[in-house]
Design an enzyme around this catalytic site. Structure first.
Site, short mmCIF file in Angstrom:
data_model
loop_
_atom_site.label_atom_id
_atom_site.label_comp_id
_atom_site.label_asym_id
_atom_site.label_seq_id
_atom_site.Cartn_x
_atom_site.Cartn_y
_atom_site.Cartn_z
N GLU A 78 0.83 -1.20 0.00
CA GLU A 78 0.00 0.00 0.00
C GLU A 78 0.86 1.26 0.00
O GLU A 78 1.76 1.41 0.81
CB GLU A 78 -0.93 0.00 1.21
CG GLU A 78 -1.89 -1.18 1.25
CD GLU A 78 -2.88 -1.21 0.07
OE1 GLU A 78 -2.97 -0.21 -0.66
OE2 GLU A 78 -3.52 -2.26 -0.11
N ARG A 88 -17.93 0.19 4.95
CA ARG A 88 -18.99 -0.54 4.21
C ARG A 88 -19.66 -1.56 5.13
O ARG A 88 -20.82 -1.89 4.98
CB ARG A 88 -18.30 -1.22 3.02
CG ARG A 88 -19.17 -1.84 1.98
CD ARG A 88 -18.33 -2.39 0.82
NE ARG A 88 -17.11 -3.08 1.25
CZ ARG A 88 -17.08 -4.34 1.69
NH1 ARG A 88 -18.15 -5.08 1.74
NH2 ARG A 88 -15.93 -4.89 2.06
N CYS A 141 -7.98 -1.03 7.88
CA CYS A 141 -6.59 -1.12 7.40
C CYS A 141 -6.05 0.26 7.01
O CYS A 141 -4.94 0.65 7.40
CB CYS A 141 -6.49 -2.09 6.24
SG CYS A 141 -6.72 -3.80 6.76
N HIS A 165 -1.30 -5.63 2.28
CA HIS A 165 -2.51 -6.45 2.26
C HIS A 165 -2.17 -7.84 1.71
O HIS A 165 -1.49 -7.96 0.69
CB HIS A 165 -3.57 -5.80 1.37
CG HIS A 165 -4.56 -4.98 2.13
ND1 HIS A 165 -4.81 -3.65 1.84
CD2 HIS A 165 -5.41 -5.29 3.16
CE1 HIS A 165 -5.75 -3.18 2.67
NE2 HIS A 165 -6.12 -4.15 3.48
N1 PCA Z 1 -8.60 -6.13 6.49
C1 PCA Z 1 -9.53 -5.04 6.64
C2 PCA Z 1 -9.47 -4.69 8.09
C3 PCA Z 1 -8.80 -5.82 8.77
C4 PCA Z 1 -8.21 -6.62 7.70
O1 PCA Z 1 -7.46 -7.59 7.85
C5 PCA Z 1 -9.23 -3.87 5.72
O2 PCA Z 1 -8.71 -4.09 4.60
O3 PCA Z 1 -9.52 -2.72 6.07
#
Ligand code: PCA
Length: 207
Positions: A78, A88, A141, A165
């Site tokens: 990211e 959401r 996140c 991610h």
């Molecule tokens: N993914 C979510 C929140 C916690 C996670 O593991 C996100 O992409 O915001």
């Protein structure tokens, strides 16, 4: 070098979250980095408060946060956290903020301060697909990516931080035909590679 690696608890009805599962398989030391692990709840604010507390204790040089992005085939590095909570779905304590700034006085966004291109290249050399992503969403996140960066800017200006991610683990896709996943072996290999690249790149003298 001290590296704090954070993962999230499961959310949205899942039994596991790859971002905390993978922490169980990482060694405490990689090259000259000492790794510290922390799992945080998928909860706005509390997630950040827990990371802040751990940073106070550990005084890390790097904070690397991990989360699940179900449905993606690649690891997503990211690039940017935006100053917005817009959920959401409800978080694990039922909060569902709608178009709320994370920090009403903060800038619109922060860039992650990790060497993303070098990490992507390191992963590709290990045959692990990785992309640089320009949005971490607007859920917890992104909240952690923005919030940790904001804290570093304010209190720990020398600390690097960023967010990765991870895809679903294979066991999360058994009832979702056609949904991509990544094996734990590959995720562990990926994380070890990420840390090796961090150690190498952040140990270089600044020019
Ligand atoms: N993914 C979510 C929140 C916690 C996670 O593991 C996100 O992409 O915001």
């Amino acid at each position: 070098m001290n590296i704090l690696i954070t993962g999230f608890e499961p959310f949205q009805g899942e039994k596991c979250n790859p971002s905390c599962e993978v922490l169980n398989y990482l060694p405490e030391q990689i090259d000259h980095a000492r790794l510290y692990f922390l799992t945080v709840p998928v909860v706005f604010r509390t997630s950040l408060a827990k990371i802040e507390q751990a940073m106070k204790q550990i005084q890390p040089d790097v904070v690397l946060s991990l989360g699940q992005a179900g449905g993606l085939a690649q690891i997503s590095l990211e690039r940017i956290g935006i100053n917005l909570d817009d959920a959401r779905i409800a978080d694990n304590e039922g909060a569902q903020p709608f178009e709320q700034p994370i920090d009403p006085k903060g800038p619109a966004a922060y860039f992650a301060t990790l060497p993303l291109k070098a990490i992507q290249e390191g992963l590709r050399q290990q045959n692990i697909p990785a992309v640089i992503s320009n949005t971490a969403g607007t859920f917890v996140c992104n909240h952690v990516l923005y919030g940790v960066r904001a804290l570093c800017e304010r209190v720990y200006p020398q600390v690097r931080s960023g967010f990765i991610h991870l895809p679903y683990l294979p066991q999360q896709t058994l009832d979702r035909p056609g949904t991509p996943s990544m094996s734990m072996e590959d995720m562990v290999r990926a994380m070890v590679t990420v840390i090796q690249v961090l150690v190498r790149e952040l140990s270089k003298p600044e020019i």
